[in-house]
Design an enzyme around this catalytic site. Structure first.
Site, PDB file in Angstrom:
ATOM      1  N   GLU A 139      -7.103 -10.764  -2.271  1.00 19.14           N
ATOM      2  CA  GLU A 139      -5.813 -10.154  -3.244  1.00 19.14           C
ATOM      3  C   GLU A 139      -5.992 -10.601  -4.588  1.00 19.14           C
ATOM      4  O   GLU A 139      -6.395 -11.574  -4.749  1.00 19.14           O
ATOM      5  CB  GLU A 139      -4.676 -10.556  -2.181  1.00 19.14           C
ATOM      6  CG  GLU A 139      -3.129 -10.037  -2.818  1.00 19.14           C
ATOM      7  CD  GLU A 139      -1.898 -10.355  -2.224  1.00 19.14           C
ATOM      8  OE1 GLU A 139      -1.091  -9.907  -2.424  1.00 19.14           O
ATOM      9  OE2 GLU A 139      -2.020 -11.513  -1.694  1.00 19.14           O
TER      10      GLU A 139
ATOM     11  N   LYS B 205       0.734  -2.308  -2.340  1.00 18.23           N
ATOM     12  CA  LYS B 205       1.426  -3.200  -1.162  1.00 18.23           C
ATOM     13  C   LYS B 205       2.802  -2.836  -0.893  1.00 18.23           C
ATOM     14  O   LYS B 205       3.700  -2.666  -1.992  1.00 18.23           O
ATOM     15  CB  LYS B 205       1.353  -4.756  -1.969  1.00 18.23           C
ATOM     16  CG  LYS B 205       1.782  -5.544  -0.933  1.00 18.23           C
ATOM     17  CD  LYS B 205       1.678  -6.925  -1.556  1.00 18.23           C
ATOM     18  CE  LYS B 205       2.021  -8.247  -0.361  1.00 18.23           C
ATOM     19  NZ  LYS B 205       1.843  -9.336  -1.038  1.00 18.23           N
TER      20      LYS B 205
ATOM     21  N   CYS C 292      -1.945  -9.262   2.667  1.00 19.74           N
ATOM     22  CA  CYS C 292      -1.441 -10.465   2.758  1.00 19.74           C
ATOM     23  C   CYS C 292      -0.032 -10.520   3.471  1.00 19.74           C
ATOM     24  O   CYS C 292      -0.210 -10.342   4.792  1.00 19.74           O
ATOM     25  CB  CYS C 292      -0.976 -10.859   1.270  1.00 19.74           C
ATOM     26  SG  CYS C 292      -0.624 -12.713   1.038  1.00 19.74           S
TER      27      CYS C 292
END
Length: 280
Positions: A48, A122, A161
């Site tokens: 990321e 995300k 994540c």
């Protein structure tokens, strides 16, 4: 759910240290591509925020458009080396006159011909453990089509994540045909955080009978500890906190055998539906 009988897919995990210097980060990424090419990898996975990172928070100051230097350079190197790449970056958000500008935490998916085949934005922003990603970032749409890349005989589904803490995010990718769950991360360091990272990666592998490829950043404020977890939950490869590159083969036949022995995906009774669709 079927898996191709083609041979193993070779993946290079790039647990790199990322700074706020975008040009310097590209040099690090170039070295990772060179290693992946040397070892005849099919896919390179970067963490990321691979384009630029600040452990205090990443926002609009690090955003580059998809036709900017970072993504177009990845496309060129993928085309030159024949190595597909999945990489975290930051792109501009939607400008709003009534609110401060925010960025988007994105993962780009580039095939071995250098084509941008997908962008994952995300969904779950990291508003936890004292962090507030939503102050700097806007979330991706929860009902966007899952981002999946086919490499060899495997399909790689992308999440990021904090998404790892939400099992429905992984299950939605598996519903879209993913055999491998790819999790680029800059997993924040802290009490029990490394244990959570490892435990959650194994859980997502076991419950989905999928391979999990969790690639973390190294450096200040983050955990590192990238993992390759088999569909039976066994950790086949694990790095420590330091920067490093590792390459491993993922065997479609081994995955298929686990799914034959443990057909939990076929036996399930519930589907995953984004909340926006539930309201319709």
């Amino acid at each position: 759910m079927t898996t191709s009988s083609r041979g193993p897919v070779r993946v290079t995990i790039a647990q790199i240290e990322v700074s706020n210097d975008h040009a310097a980060n590209l040099l690090v990424v170039r070295s990772a591509f060179a290693e992946a090419e040397r070892l005849h990898a099919d896919l390179l996975v970067l963490p990321e925020y691979a384009s630029g990172f600040d452990p205090r928070g990443v926002g609009i100051e690090h955003a580059e458009p998809l036709d900017g230097s970072f993504v177009t350079t990845l496309q060129r190197w993928a085309h030159e080396t024949g190595v597909a790449v999945i990489a975290g970056t930051t792109i501009p958000g939607v400008a709003e006159a009534s609110a401060p500008a925010r960025a988007v935490n994105a993962v780009v998916v580039i095939d071995a011909q250098g084509q941008l085949s997908g962008v994952y934005r995300k969904v779950h922003l990291y508003d936890a453990f004292g962090h507030r990603e939503s102050d700097r970032l806007e979330p991706g749409p929860a009902d966007a089509p899952p981002t999946v890349l086919t490499v060899g005989g495997l399909r790689f589904g992308v999440m990021t994540c904090y998404d790892l803490r939400f099992p429905e995010a992984a299950r939605r990718l598996v519903d879209a045909g993913a055999d491998v769950l790819v999790v680029p991360a800059a997993w924040a360091a802290g009490q029990l955080k490394a244990d959570h990272w490892r435990t959650l990666a194994r859980a997502r592998a076991i419950e989905n009978t999928s391979v999990v490829l969790a690639v973390g950043q190294a450096g200040k404020g983050v955990t590192g500890r990238s993992l390759l977890v088999g569909p039976d939950g066994q950790v086949g490869l694990e790095l420590d906190e330091r920067a490093g590159l590792r390459t491993a083969d993922i065997d479609p036949e081994a995955l298929a055998e686990v799914r034959r022995t443990n057909p939990s995906l076929a036996n399930r009774r519930y589907a995953v539906v984004p909340q926006d669709q539930q309201r319709r």
